[in-house]
Design an enzyme around this catalytic site. Structure first.
Site, PDB file in Angstrom:
ATOM      1  N   CYS A 103     -45.669 -41.024  26.468  1.00 38.46           N
ATOM      2  CA  CYS A 103     -44.361 -41.684  26.383  1.00 38.46           C
ATOM      3  C   CYS A 103     -44.144 -42.402  25.063  1.00 38.46           C
ATOM      4  O   CYS A 103     -43.050 -42.917  24.813  1.00 38.46           O
ATOM      5  CB  CYS A 103     -44.194 -42.651  27.549  1.00 38.46           C
ATOM      6  SG  CYS A 103     -44.564 -41.894  29.139  1.00 38.46           S
ATOM      7  N   HIS A 156     -39.198 -50.829  26.378  1.00 40.37           N
ATOM      8  CA  HIS A 156     -39.695 -49.644  27.095  1.00 40.37           C
ATOM      9  C   HIS A 156     -39.151 -49.699  28.519  1.00 40.37           C
ATOM     10  O   HIS A 156     -38.685 -48.714  29.031  1.00 40.37           O
ATOM     11  CB  HIS A 156     -41.216 -49.630  27.061  1.00 40.37           C
ATOM     12  CG  HIS A 156     -41.819 -48.378  27.597  1.00 40.37           C
ATOM     13  ND1 HIS A 156     -41.521 -47.134  27.087  1.00 40.37           N
ATOM     14  CD2 HIS A 156     -42.707 -48.161  28.611  1.00 40.37           C
ATOM     15  CE1 HIS A 156     -42.196 -46.205  27.760  1.00 40.37           C
ATOM     16  NE2 HIS A 156     -42.910 -46.802  28.683  1.00 40.37           N
ATOM     17  N   HIS A 191     -36.325 -42.054  32.561  1.00 38.56           N
ATOM     18  CA  HIS A 191     -37.435 -42.119  31.598  1.00 38.56           C
ATOM     19  C   HIS A 191     -37.634 -40.715  31.027  1.00 38.56           C
ATOM     20  O   HIS A 191     -38.067 -39.810  31.733  1.00 38.56           O
ATOM     21  CB  HIS A 191     -38.697 -42.602  32.319  1.00 38.56           C
ATOM     22  CG  HIS A 191     -39.851 -42.918  31.418  1.00 38.56           C
ATOM     23  ND1 HIS A 191     -40.048 -42.322  30.194  1.00 38.56           N
ATOM     24  CD2 HIS A 191     -40.887 -43.780  31.583  1.00 38.56           C
ATOM     25  CE1 HIS A 191     -41.151 -42.805  29.652  1.00 38.56           C
ATOM     26  NE2 HIS A 191     -41.677 -43.695  30.463  1.00 38.56           N
TER      27      HIS A 191
END
Lengths: 395, 433
Positions: free
Chosen positions: B186, B324, B361
């Site tokens: 990520c 994030h 996400h």
């Protein structure tokens, strides 16, 4: 363009590897110099791909097995071994840079998920996907070995995981950039890859990128790269790790790396030549990408000769070890530096009748006083990684 | 050796639609694009919602037309072989192509040798495995690999190569420069942009096409993440509620964001408009656990501090933080602690938001699309909100923006990306001079 030509070096402080010819660096070099080939018959007779070069050793038992596949464990263990040999301390100034070939999924893990699926995918969860192991996703994440390794060693500095056929060169280049930027004091670079997963062997066989031999043909009879009758490479696998420190420090060798030169609109030779030029450092010994097809090999020889001169020596450690995918550049850095330190260039294993062309191709080990060598690795199509190693003073 | 990296082109494929305007407009409207999965039958899955790009099927002809509309002259030559080979089943390839073509055109780059020498640095997610390819060789409870050669399968079988999207983008733009694939989970997208800025700063490259593309909206992606327990169990558009007291997991998204980054002097010389500058970046590793972030946020804070130092900025210079902000119970408070460690008193004052509630996400592409959101903040003077954030969590004691965007001009933005296993990245953008 205003590209700075020439890559500043860093120092190799320690190394470790796992290859089809073993894990002890000196022993591996000795076997390479003896012209040994790791190829053995593909145990699955239905495959077109006739030979493989596997790592025979199994990884040591590890608490990380539930998160990482066999090759990831090999990579982690090589990295831990290299770091221990360096004598350096972990902490916020130690970076980790990893290179992986790709997912290389262990499809056996998914068998429960496949068993009752319908072609239209309807009800897939109830038909088996819900039965896959909770850690399946973790086991197939690209950076799992990297993350676990950082935790195991307490490495909290810069880090990244690179993927693809030339990821090894990219990881080396990334580590060097971080060292030269001063954000870390040491970098642990680990690369691992296997081209022996079933789907990879199927693909390589169908594309004839791998040597397909024939019924009962001994793999030791496979034509070597750079021969007119070359007909594909031997798929292999490897894990390797280097500890890199700034160039001002002493160590085993100096290293330069460039990542992923490519050219889709031009012959592959142009990519190779540009990669060598970007290294900006001379060498009279080249470890070729050795794709083992006459046209590809000829293009490589022409490009290398144009870049370093017709009299340079071209060897091919992958003729002995097999094609190593993302691990290639890191394995090359170790084997070339170790060979230069020993003063012997390994031969192209199995070379009997090299094609006409430039460069000296050794059929037997050659004593040398050379202090620098370049390793080339190529992917498909056209990606190129290149490493340059230099040792002090030779043997 | 210290050239500043200017962003001169942005291309986006997001759950709001194709193109950066769709993305920016969606954020500006405070909209939500998380909804029922349409690209495959997910009814039986525990996770049935995602931030899905509104292209249930990647049609080759439509893709060629879309790429052509973005000025790509080699679209057919690139897409047709991918389609014949079955590779377009991996959705992130099409997303990456569309975003790359848009960014290239936005930057005003062309077919000259100097432009084509651009480097390419892409963050990419996992190779996609194709369940349907296994059916012909599955027999007797095992996979019969040796039965495969005669099976009627496409050339791209079982899975796409991990770098397939990068290769395709390279061919589409006709590049001759190096290609690097960052696979740092990520954090990959943020690290790809940081890598690009470093190449510019060191004089290694004049132009870098960088960013990320990913899609895990497929049976194995959604299924694997569901088994891992990461997604929210809620089957509703507000599945992901970053920094909210009721948060219970993430929503999976898909898409791509690609940038053209070039030396500021080069951009100026050719009359290109700089949208933002990449001022600094930092990366660290938690060295903690495989499945959880370091709770005290210390390593993440070190990445932020390193980015600030490289940018030559003080914490108070930051006007916005794109977090994030996954909406998972563990990530959000750890990130807030990291912000407090790195920014001190300013952590309580600087506006913070997460766009994951709105689009999900995007995994490997998350850091890239969130940097695109920062570009929006700098060019539209509009800070994106945090969709579905309604109940403040005392463990997340930063100034989290609510669902509505906030009009405010800021000079510098920080974007955080924290990947699996504790891979931390922080990137600071500045307003273009």
């Amino acid at each position: 363009m205003s590209h700075a030509v020439g890559i500043a070096p860093v120092t190799i402080a320690a190394w470790a590897l796992r290859t089809p010819l073993g894990r002890d660096v000196d022993r591996v070099i000795a076997r390479l110099c003896a012209g040994e080939r790791a190829a053995r018959p593909n145990p699955h007779p239905g495959y077109r791909c006739a030979a493989i070069a596997p790592i025979v050793e199994v990884p040591a038992a590890s608490r990380h097995e539930r998160y990482v596949s066999r090759m990831g464990l090999h990579g982690m263990q090589a990295a831990i071994e290299a770091f221990a040999a360096s004598g350096l301390a972990a902490g916020p100034r130690l970076g980790v840079f990893a290179a992986v070939g790709g997912l290389r999924a262990s499809w056996a893990d998914l068998l429960p998920a496949f068993r009752d699926q319908r072609d239209d995918g309807a009800g897939a969860w109830a038909r088996g996907l819900g039965a896959i192991h909770p850690f399946w996703m973790l086991r197939h994440l690209s950076n799992n070995a990297h993350a676990l390794l950082a935790g195991e060693l307490g490495a909290r500095g810069d880090g990244a995981t690179y993927a693809g056929a030339t990821a090894g060169a990219a990881a080396l280049a990334g580590a060097a950039r971080a060292l030269q930027a001063g954000s870390i004091d040491a970098a642990l670079v680990v690369a691992y890859d296997s081209l022996l997963e079933p789907e990879t062997l199927v693909e390589l066989g169908e594309r004839r990128a791998a040597w397909c031999g024939g019924p009962g043909v001994d793999p030791s009879a496979a034509p070597a790269p750079y021969q007119d009758d070359a007909a594909g490479a031997i798929p292999g696998e490897a894990a390797a790790a280097l500890v890199l420190v700034p160039a001002a420090r002493d160590g085993l060798a100096r290293l330069r790396a460039v990542d992923g030169a490519d050219g889709d609109r031009e012959p592959r030779a142009a990519s190779l030549a540009r990669a060598i030029a970007r290294l900006g450092a001379p060498a009279a010994v080249i470890d070729g990408a050795a794709r083992a097809w006459p046209d590809l090999d000829a293009a490589e020889r022409a490009a290398v000769a144009a870049a370093v001169g017709d009299d340079a020596m071209l060897t091919a450690t992958t003729a002995a070890l097999g094609q190593l995918g993302a691990a290639t550049a890191v394995v090359q850095a170790i084997t070339l530096a170790a060979a230069l330190r020993r003063g012997t260039i390994p031969p192209i294993a199995g070379l009997r009748a090299p094609s006409p062309g430039p460069l000296a191709l050794p059929a037997r080990a050659v004593a040398t006083r050379a202090t620098a060598a370049i390793g080339l690795s190529t992917g498909v199509p056209g990606l190129v990684g290149a490493v340059h190693v230099e040792v002090a003073g030779g043997p | 050796m210290t050239a500043r990296a200017a962003i001169t082109g942005v291309g986006v494929v997001s759950p709001f639609g194709l193109g950066r305007d769709a993305f920016f407009d969606g954020l500006a409207a405070g909209a939500t694009a998380v909804g029922p999965i349409r690209s495959f039958d997910a009814d039986s899955f525990p996770t049935a919602v995602a931030g899905e790009v509104p292209l249930p099927v990647i049609d080759p002809d439509a893709l060629i037309a879309e790429l052509g509309a973005r000025g790509a002259t080699r679209a057919a030559a690139v897409v047709e072989p991918l389609a014949r080979g079955g590779a377009l089943r991996d959705r992130k390839i099409a997303f990456g192509l569309l975003a790359a073509a848009e960014a290239w055109r936005h930057a005003g780059l062309g077919d000259g040798a100097g432009d084509r020498a651009a480097h390419l640095v892409l963050g990419l997610g996992l190779e996609q495995a194709f369940l349907d390819d296994f059916a012909p060789i599955f027999a007797g409870g095992a996979i019969r690999w040796d039965a495969e050669p005669g099976a009627p399968l496409p050339p791209t079988r079982f899975r796409t190569p991990v770098d397939a999207c990068a290769r395709a983008c390279h061919r589409l733009l006709g590049l001759t420069g190096p290609t690097v694939v960052n696979a740092s989970a990520c954090a990959a997208g943020a690290l790809a942009v940081a890598h690009a800025a470093a190449l510019i700063a060191r004089g290694t490259a004049d132009v870098v096409v960088c960013g990320a593309s990913d899609s895990m909206v497929n049976p194995l992606g959604i299924g694997g993440m569901s088994r891992l327990g990461a997604p929210s169990p809620r089957r509703a558009p507000d599945a992901c509620r970053p920094f909210d007291r009721r948060r219970d997991g993430l929503a999976i998204g898909e898409g791509a964001a690609v940038f053209v980054v070039e030396a500021e002097g080069r951009a100026r010389a050719r009359g290109a408009r700089a949208l933002a500058t990449v001022l600094g970046a930092g990366s660290t590793q938690d060295a903690y656990r495989a499945t959880a972030p370091r709770p005290d946020g210390a390593a993440a804070a070190a990445a932020i501090a390193r980015a600030l130092a490289r940018a030559g900025l003080a914490p108070a210079d930051l006007g916005y933080v794109n977090a994030h902000g996954t909406g998972t119970p563990l990530n959000d408070p750890a990130e807030c602690r990291a912000l407090h460690r790195a920014l001190g008193d300013h952590a309580a004052r600087v506006p913070v938001s997460s766009i994951k509630g709105a689009i999900g996400h995007l995994m490997a592409a998350a850091g890239a699309i969130e940097l695109a959101a920062c570009v929006m903040a700098l060019t539209r003077d509009l800070l994106p909100g945090t969709a579905h954030h309604r109940e403040r969590d005392p463990d997340c004691d930063v100034d989290v923006l609510g669902p509505a965007p906030v009009a405010r001009a800021v000079a510098h933005t920080l974007s955080n990306s924290f990947g699996f296993g504790g891979q931390n990245a922080a990137v600071i953008l500045g307003r273009a001079s």
